[in-house]
Motif scaffolding. Structure first.
Motif, PDB file in Angstrom:
ATOM      1  N   ASN A  48       0.867  -1.192   0.000  1.00  0.00           N
ATOM      2  CA  ASN A  48       0.000   0.000   0.000  1.00  0.00           C
ATOM      3  C   ASN A  48       0.903   1.241   0.000  1.00  0.00           C
ATOM      4  O   ASN A  48       2.124   1.104  -0.067  1.00  0.00           O
ATOM      5  N   ASP A  49       0.284   2.423   0.089  1.00  0.00           N
ATOM      6  CA  ASP A  49       1.120   3.631   0.044  1.00  0.00           C
ATOM      7  C   ASP A  49       1.255   4.312   1.422  1.00  0.00           C
ATOM      8  O   ASP A  49       1.573   5.488   1.512  1.00  0.00           O
ATOM      9  N   LYS A  50       1.036   3.539   2.481  1.00  0.00           N
ATOM     10  CA  LYS A  50       1.151   4.101   3.833  1.00  0.00           C
ATOM     11  C   LYS A  50       2.558   4.645   4.085  1.00  0.00           C
ATOM     12  O   LYS A  50       2.723   5.640   4.774  1.00  0.00           O
ATOM     13  N   ARG A  53       3.324   8.332   3.911  1.00  0.00           N
ATOM     14  CA  ARG A  53       2.825   9.263   4.939  1.00  0.00           C
ATOM     15  C   ARG A  53       3.516   9.077   6.292  1.00  0.00           C
ATOM     16  O   ARG A  53       3.310   9.860   7.200  1.00  0.00           O
ATOM     17  N   ILE A  54       4.320   8.026   6.397  1.00  0.00           N
ATOM     18  CA  ILE A  54       4.956   7.745   7.690  1.00  0.00           C
ATOM     19  C   ILE A  54       6.201   8.605   7.902  1.00  0.00           C
ATOM     20  O   ILE A  54       7.048   8.712   7.026  1.00  0.00           O
ATOM     21  N   THR A  55       6.266   9.243   9.061  1.00  0.00           N
ATOM     22  CA  THR A  55       7.491   9.935   9.463  1.00  0.00           C
ATOM     23  C   THR A  55       8.158   9.057  10.509  1.00  0.00           C
ATOM     24  O   THR A  55       7.535   8.691  11.510  1.00  0.00           O
ATOM     25  N   ARG A  57      10.000   7.928  13.584  1.00  0.00           N
ATOM     26  CA  ARG A  57      10.216   8.528  14.908  1.00  0.00           C
ATOM     27  C   ARG A  57      11.640   8.215  15.370  1.00  0.00           C
ATOM     28  O   ARG A  57      12.068   7.058  15.327  1.00  0.00           O
ATOM     29  N   PHE A  58      12.337   9.261  15.817  1.00  0.00           N
ATOM     30  CA  PHE A  58      13.726   9.123  16.249  1.00  0.00           C
ATOM     31  C   PHE A  58      13.815   8.144  17.434  1.00  0.00           C
ATOM     32  O   PHE A  58      13.169   8.358  18.458  1.00  0.00           O
ATOM     33  N   LYS A  60      12.656   5.182  17.597  1.00  0.00           N
ATOM     34  CA  LYS A  60      11.561   4.207  17.688  1.00  0.00           C
ATOM     35  C   LYS A  60      11.495   3.321  16.452  1.00  0.00           C
ATOM     36  O   LYS A  60      11.761   3.781  15.344  1.00  0.00           O
ATOM     37  N   THR A  87       3.245  -1.164  18.288  1.00  0.00           N
ATOM     38  CA  THR A  87       2.945   0.079  17.561  1.00  0.00           C
ATOM     39  C   THR A  87       4.177   0.976  17.381  1.00  0.00           C
ATOM     40  O   THR A  87       4.091   1.998  16.713  1.00  0.00           O
ATOM     41  N   PRO A  90       5.840   0.900  12.916  1.00  0.00           N
ATOM     42  CA  PRO A  90       4.783   1.163  11.923  1.00  0.00           C
ATOM     43  C   PRO A  90       5.049   0.597  10.538  1.00  0.00           C
ATOM     44  O   PRO A  90       4.105   0.127   9.887  1.00  0.00           O
ATOM     45  N   LEU A  93       4.163  -3.025  10.589  1.00  0.00           N
ATOM     46  CA  LEU A  93       2.701  -3.204  10.629  1.00  0.00           C
ATOM     47  C   LEU A  93       2.088  -2.891   9.271  1.00  0.00           C
ATOM     48  O   LEU A  93       1.261  -3.642   8.763  1.00  0.00           O
ATOM     49  N   LYS A  96       3.263  -5.569   6.757  1.00  0.00           N
ATOM     50  CA  LYS A  96       3.164  -6.947   7.252  1.00  0.00           C
ATOM     51  C   LYS A  96       4.520  -7.661   7.220  1.00  0.00           C
ATOM     52  O   LYS A  96       4.617  -8.834   6.808  1.00  0.00           O
TER      53      LYS A  96
ATOM     54  N   SER B 104       0.814  10.459  10.720  1.00  0.00           N
ATOM     55  CA  SER B 104       2.253  10.543  10.426  1.00  0.00           C
ATOM     56  C   SER B 104       3.017   9.375  11.037  1.00  0.00           C
ATOM     57  O   SER B 104       4.136   9.092  10.639  1.00  0.00           O
ATOM     58  N   GLY B 107       0.674   6.099   8.816  1.00  0.00           N
ATOM     59  CA  GLY B 107       0.352   6.280   7.399  1.00  0.00           C
ATOM     60  C   GLY B 107      -1.118   6.028   7.091  1.00  0.00           C
ATOM     61  O   GLY B 107      -1.505   5.945   5.928  1.00  0.00           O
TER      62      GLY B 107
END
Lengths: 149, 217
Positions: A48-50, A53-55, A57-58, A60, A87, A90, A93, A96, B104, B107
């Protein structure tokens, strides 16, 4: 600035490392030019294209830990045997991923990016496969240095 | 009956104590550690501007960048623990602020719609509803396999209803609850119950899950 996903040498290298280590997913995260944000700029084998949008996390998740420590990291059986919460991971998740191996990309001797390969089944990347990923990360550093800096 | 009432009061007390502690830590991180780091960053910027030697200047700049990343992480951690908006602005702004962080982080796009006039909710209930929304969103990130979520807030005279809908793979609700597969779901229901409200979970395999919360106003 040219978008990373449009640099042919980057996409070729990522496809190459994906095939060489028989992974199902490969992604590249780089710190933004201004500010501390680290984002996934390129992925292949994605579901998918998630990732767009993911930033990261320093400190994590696998990529955040690789950037904060400057050392490679491997997960062999997500979500088992992980540090922190499910969590906190990301990209695993979203895609998968059960197994992943990630290495840092250094710019001016500072870790500012991550090259990650992943599989959707339990797996331990061999020493040889780890070396392939590390070598690819070094090549990516050279390519990106020319384009981005 | 009496026993049940006492048990509920004890549960409420434990939850409230934990929430107060979480709030204290979040505030300490944001106002204490975060502010101190910001002062160090400003100091380093002054030092950097006075340095002539390029190599040393670059080194100080990298330290500034590391502190910037740490400040950002502390801020995000604080929002995750207890968003300042939850105390100052109310439930809806706090959920909106959390949604930005959620997208963010995972996503997953969240579309929030609110109809009716927002009303002031007692802090204890505000926190409870926020935590249930947070748990529902975390479950979606973990299990739902979806890229889109819709949240509806409907404010009536006597009741607030919140519906959280994902369009993911869904699951067998009864089976999960009966087989104790998920204490998380039971905790969400119990938490809403303690506020005098309700939490209803419905799900269909292949179509997604819907969580409906209601809170008397």
């Amino acid at each position: 600035m040219i978008a990373i996903k449009e640099i042919q040498a980057v996409t070729n290298l990522c496809s190459g490392v994906m095939a060489a280590v028989h992974s199902e997913f490969v992604a590249l995260a780089i710190q933004n030019e201004s500010g501390p944000d680290v984002r996934w700029h390129y992925a292949a084998g994605n579901l998918n294209d998630k990732y767009k949008r993911i930033t990261v996390r320093f400190g994590k998740g696998i990529a955040g830990k690789v950037i904060s420590s400057g050392s490679p990291m491997m997960m062999t059986n997500f979500p088992h045997d992980i540090l922190g919460k499910v969590t906190d991971y990301p990209i695993a998740l979203a895609e998968k991923l059960v197994a992943s191996y990630a290495v840092p990309l250094f710019f001016n001797a500072v870790p500012k990016g991550v090259l990650l390969v992943g599989k959707r089944e339990k797996y331990s990347f061999t020493e040889e496969e780890q070396e392939v990923v590390k070598d690819s990360a070094q090549s990516l550093e050279q390519i990106l240095k020319e384009h981005l800096l | 009956m009496e026993d049940l009432h006492v048990k509920q009061q004890i549960s409420s007390y434990i939850i409230q104590s934990q929430e107060e502690e979480i709030k204290r830590i979040a505030l300490e991180l944001h106002e204490g550690v975060g502010q101190n780091l910001y002062s160090i960053l400003t100091g380093l910027q002054v030092v950097e501007s006075a340095i002539k030697e390029q190599q040393l200047k670059k080194y100080v700049r990298e330290m500034e960048s590391l502190i910037e990343k740490t400040i950002q992480e502390i801020r995000l951690l604080s929002v995750e623990l207890h968003p300042p908006a939850l105390t100052t602005l109310g439930l809806l702004p706090a959920v909106k602020s959390y949604i930005k962080l959620y997208t963010s982080t995972f996503g997953i796009l969240v579309d929030l719609e609110s109809t009716g006039e927002e009303k002031l909710i007692p802090e204890q209930n505000r926190i409870a509803v926020f935590r249930v929304c947070q748990e529902a969103l975390a479950n979606i990130a973990k299990y739902a396999d979806t890229s889109n979520v819709k949240i509806y807030f409907v404010w009536n005279k006597e009741e607030l209803t919140i519906t959280i809908q994902d369009f993911g793979k869904g699951f067998q609700v009864e089976e999960h609850i009966e087989n104790h597969h998920s204490y998380g779901l039971a905790a969400m229901m119990e938490r809403m119950h303690l506020t005098g409200g309700q939490c209803t979970i419905s799900s269909k395999i292949g179509e997604g899950t819907s969580i409906e919360l209601s809170l008397p106003l």
